[in-house]
Design a protein around this motif. Structure first.
Motif, PDB file in Angstrom:
ATOM      1  N   GLU A  51      16.302 -44.927 -39.751  1.00 19.24           N
ATOM      2  CA  GLU A  51      16.201 -44.569 -38.328  1.00 19.24           C
ATOM      3  C   GLU A  51      17.525 -44.840 -37.613  1.00 19.24           C
ATOM      4  N   PHE A  52      18.135 -45.974 -37.932  1.00 19.42           N
ATOM      5  CA  PHE A  52      19.435 -46.283 -37.319  1.00 19.42           C
ATOM      6  C   PHE A  52      20.481 -45.241 -37.723  1.00 19.42           C
ATOM      7  N   ARG A  53      20.503 -44.895 -38.985  1.00 21.24           N
ATOM      8  CA  ARG A  53      21.509 -43.930 -39.438  1.00 21.24           C
ATOM      9  C   ARG A  53      21.297 -42.580 -38.755  1.00 21.24           C
ATOM     10  N   ASP A  54      20.048 -42.170 -38.637  1.00 23.85           N
ATOM     11  CA  ASP A  54      19.764 -40.904 -37.952  1.00 23.85           C
ATOM     12  C   ASP A  54      20.235 -40.947 -36.494  1.00 23.85           C
ATOM     13  N   ALA A  55      20.011 -42.096 -35.856  1.00 22.86           N
ATOM     14  CA  ALA A  55      20.419 -42.222 -34.448  1.00 22.86           C
ATOM     15  C   ALA A  55      21.946 -42.182 -34.331  1.00 22.86           C
ATOM     16  N   TYR A  56      22.648 -42.869 -35.237  1.00 22.48           N
ATOM     17  CA  TYR A  56      24.116 -42.843 -35.218  1.00 22.48           C
ATOM     18  C   TYR A  56      24.624 -41.404 -35.406  1.00 22.48           C
TER      19      TYR A  56
ATOM     20  N   ARG B 135      25.452 -39.841 -25.539  1.00 22.56           N
ATOM     21  CA  ARG B 135      26.768 -40.228 -26.059  1.00 22.56           C
ATOM     22  C   ARG B 135      27.776 -40.338 -24.912  1.00 22.56           C
ATOM     23  N   TYR B 136      27.747 -39.350 -24.010  1.00 25.79           N
ATOM     24  CA  TYR B 136      28.690 -39.374 -22.889  1.00 25.79           C
ATOM     25  C   TYR B 136      28.487 -40.626 -22.038  1.00 25.79           C
ATOM     26  N   VAL B 137      27.242 -40.923 -21.714  1.00 26.04           N
ATOM     27  CA  VAL B 137      26.928 -42.077 -20.866  1.00 26.04           C
ATOM     28  C   VAL B 137      27.423 -43.373 -21.510  1.00 26.04           C
ATOM     29  N   LEU B 138      27.250 -43.488 -22.819  1.00 23.14           N
ATOM     30  CA  LEU B 138      27.649 -44.710 -23.518  1.00 23.14           C
ATOM     31  C   LEU B 138      29.158 -44.796 -23.709  1.00 23.14           C
ATOM     32  N   THR B 139      29.824 -43.636 -23.706  1.00 21.03           N
ATOM     33  CA  THR B 139      31.275 -43.603 -23.920  1.00 21.03           C
ATOM     34  C   THR B 139      32.041 -43.806 -22.617  1.00 21.03           C
ATOM     35  N   ALA B 140      31.497 -43.291 -21.512  1.00 23.82           N
ATOM     36  CA  ALA B 140      32.278 -43.155 -20.278  1.00 23.82           C
ATOM     37  C   ALA B 140      32.633 -44.492 -19.632  1.00 23.82           C
ATOM     38  N   ALA B 141      31.817 -45.519 -19.846  1.00 25.19           N
ATOM     39  CA  ALA B 141      32.126 -46.825 -19.245  1.00 25.19           C
ATOM     40  C   ALA B 141      33.155 -47.555 -20.108  1.00 25.19           C
TER      41      ALA B 141
ATOM     42  N   MET C 261      22.943 -48.590 -29.603  1.00 29.09           N
ATOM     43  CA  MET C 261      23.886 -47.466 -29.657  1.00 29.09           C
ATOM     44  C   MET C 261      25.189 -47.788 -28.942  1.00 29.09           C
ATOM     45  N   ARG C 262      25.105 -48.683 -27.947  1.00 28.57           N
ATOM     46  CA  ARG C 262      26.319 -49.075 -27.221  1.00 28.57           C
ATOM     47  C   ARG C 262      27.369 -49.587 -28.202  1.00 28.57           C
TER      48      ARG C 262
ATOM     49  N   LEU D 252      12.932 -46.945 -24.025  1.00 29.29           N
ATOM     50  CA  LEU D 252      14.365 -47.081 -24.249  1.00 29.29           C
ATOM     51  C   LEU D 252      14.743 -46.911 -25.711  1.00 29.29           C
ATOM     52  N   LEU D 253      13.764 -46.581 -26.522  1.00 31.43           N
ATOM     53  CA  LEU D 253      14.087 -46.254 -27.909  1.00 31.43           C
ATOM     54  C   LEU D 253      14.908 -44.970 -27.929  1.00 31.43           C
ATOM     55  N   VAL D 254      15.825 -44.886 -28.852  1.00 36.12           N
ATOM     56  CA  VAL D 254      16.666 -43.689 -28.947  1.00 36.12           C
ATOM     57  C   VAL D 254      15.784 -42.452 -29.141  1.00 36.12           C
ATOM     58  N   SER D 255      14.773 -42.580 -29.985  1.00 34.79           N
ATOM     59  CA  SER D 255      13.904 -41.427 -30.253  1.00 34.79           C
ATOM     60  C   SER D 255      13.197 -40.964 -28.971  1.00 34.79           C
ATOM     61  N   ALA D 256      12.814 -41.909 -28.101  1.00 34.81           N
ATOM     62  CA  ALA D 256      12.126 -41.532 -26.862  1.00 34.81           C
ATOM     63  C   ALA D 256      13.099 -40.868 -25.893  1.00 34.81           C
TER      64      ALA D 256
END
Ligand code: ZN
Length: 530
Positions: free
Chosen positions: A149-154, A345-351, A95-96, A330-334
């Motif tokens: 699954e990837f598309r759903d996560a995106y 999303r915030y955590v991945l965007t903020a850095a 997701m990063r 660490l799976l997105v679904s988990a």
């Protein structure tokens, strides 16, 4: 009269070929960020309080430094991002990548450029074949399951969909053509079993992207060795093996086989973006061998290929790159079982996109607290001064320090500091019942967060199912009722005024007469309709 609405206005994908962007470009080559039209001078971009020249600088891995970004074609930008190999379920590390390039695409779009974003899907490779075989499933069904699954996560993380998502298996003719050209130019050779290799010693620039000397490189790690002239030569085409399913190979002039991973990206980037294109992106780990091999194939075949190379950092745990081997937690679904998607999303965007994100339970907790502060302000301010619609957010002028931060190699931490400043100003204005200042802060905060894909007032972060048209219609109807009520009161016709108020209450709309005007909001489910 002031009104408060709670329904969403859907954000528009900035790289869509929308009238809004085109209109801005008509008088402003680079700036759709609140372009004032006739007041906008060519070559400059309007931001709050200044008309500074555009200078987006990006860190180009190939140049090892910041370079001013100048698109190949004025007003347009083509981006190729290496997408997922759909062999297993997506984890946070995957997701990063999409979030980093989503912010890039949004910023380029907000700058007035028409963005073409290509993100490929690697839907055939050794791991997909092995895992599908172990699961007793056809490899193509295995790949499709994970692609979904990837598309759903995106989608869950609010990543704007690319212009196109080409699959490797759909581009075999382009790959064959490229291989034939490389063979003809003396940069590739076939061997007895039907595999074709790139001849690294034939291409003096090999190693230039990552500044490595050929003699220092290890053998290519592509699982193939038979017939290689040099162990560092890498596979362009892999001959089919007897134990592989017949559906996993294609008939070519070299024999039946399947694509080498590196070759896919060279072929697909050229198909959709042309011989030479603006930006190539991927994770740090893709620099070598994947990107080095991509650039070798394309340039040896006479193409220009990518003009800027952008690489994002990893998500790490205890300093180590996150990978699936670290566990299913660490799976997105988990993660999304216990965390709201917007917080992830915030955590991945903020850095900053080039930095590492050290991930722990605290990372999500901190992200949650900051998100609530941002969303809380937007919610309170919207109730006070009325919700803004997507067009207002898209047309808003962005504060100059925010623009400067984003133009500085997408410095999101500095840009977020500007957002927080405006939230503080806005909260003070709310406390002072200063509607003008509150509205100005709300507009600036939402416009800045929209650039980061984090606008709390827009899809997908506002209530599920919220819809522009429903919100606009409700706003218009309630406004008409409140205008009629105000007119009745002015005429001292209090029974009519009360009847309107009761009718709104029965429809679930609460009206509040405050000292600074009339506000309305939707009743909570518990309050229901009376
Ligand atoms: Zn690639």
């Amino acid at each position: 009269m002031e009104r408060g609405g709670t329904l969403a206005r859907r954000a528009r994908a900035p790289w869509l070929h929308s009238a809004g962007v085109a209109d801005s470009q008509a008088h402003c080559g680079r700036g759709a960020r609140g372009c004032p039209g006739a007041a906008c001078s060519a070559g400059s971009r309007p931001v709050a309080g200044s008309l500074a020249p555009v200078t987006l600088r990006l860190y180009d891995t190939a140049a090892r430094g910041l370079r001013e970004f100048v698109p190949l074609t004025p007003g347009e930008v083509g981006i190729y991002v290496c997408g997922a190999t759909v062999q297993s379920s997506p984890h946070i590390g995957h997701m990063r990548s999409v979030v980093a390039f989503d912010v890039l695409a949004r910023w380029l779009g907000r700058s007035g450029l028409r963005v073409t974003m290509i993100r490929n899907v690697t839907d055939i490779d050794d791991k997909i074949l092995a895992k599908a075989a172990a699961a007793g499933e056809p490899w193509w069904a295995w790949a499709m399951t994970h692609e979904r699954e990837f598309r759903d996560a995106y989608d869950a993380l609010g990543v704007l969909r690319p212009s196109y998502e080409p699959r490797a298996t759909g581009h075999v003719p382009e790959m064959v053509e490229l291989i034939e050209q490389l063979v003809a130019r003396g940069h590739a050779y076939g061997v007895a079993d039907g595999s074709v290799y790139f001849d690294v010693r034939s291409f003096p620039e090999y190693g230039a992207l990552t500044r490595q000397r050929l003699e220092d490189l290890s053998p290519a790690d592509d699982g193939e060795l038979a017939g290689k002239r040099d162990p560092r030569d890498f596979a362009l085409w892999k001959a089919s093996k007897p134990d592989e399913p017949a559906t996993a190979s294609w008939s070519t002039p070299f024999g039946r086989g399947r694509p080498g991973w590196h070759l896919e990206c060279s072929a697909m980037a050229e198909r959709y973006l042309g011989d030479t294109f603006d930006i190539h992106g991927g994770g740090l780990d893709l620099r070598f061998p994947h990107h080095e091999n991509e650039v070798a194939q394309s340039r040896a075949a006479g193409r220009g290929f990518a003009r800027y190379w952008l690489h994002h950092g990893w998500v790490t745990q205890s300093g180590k790159k996150m990978s699936k081997s670290l566990g299913n937690s660490l799976l997105v679904s988990a993660i999304l079982e216990h965390t709201r998607p917007v917080v992830l999303r915030y955590v991945l965007t903020a850095a900053h996109y080039r930095s590492m994100i050290e991930y722990s339970d605290d990372t999500l907790r901190e992200g949650q607290a900051i998100w609530e502060r941002l969303a809380g302000f937007v919610s309170r301010a919207s109730e006070r001064v009325g919700a803004l619609n997507a067009a207002q957010v898209a047309a808003a002028e962005l504060p100059a320090p925010f623009v400067d931060a984003m133009d500085d190699d997408l410095n999101v931490p500095a840009a977020l500091a500007v957002v927080h400043e405006h939230v503080r100003t806005g909260n003070t204005a709310l406390a002072d019942a200063d509607a003008t200042e509150t509205r100005a802060a709300l507009l600036a905060v939402r416009a800045m967060l929209d650039v980061l894909g984090l606008d709390p007032g827009a899809s997908p972060w506002v209530g599920v199912g919220a819809d522009d048209r429903a919100g606009a219609a409700l706003d218009a109807l309630v406004s008409a009722e409140l205008d009629a009520r105000a007119a009745a009161r002015t005429a001292r016709d209090f029974s009519t005024a009360d009847a309107i108020r009761d009718r709104l209450a029965r429809a679930g709309v609460l009206v509040e007469d405050a000292t600074d005007g009339v506000r309305w909001s939707l009743a909570s489910e518990q309050e229901g309709t009376s």
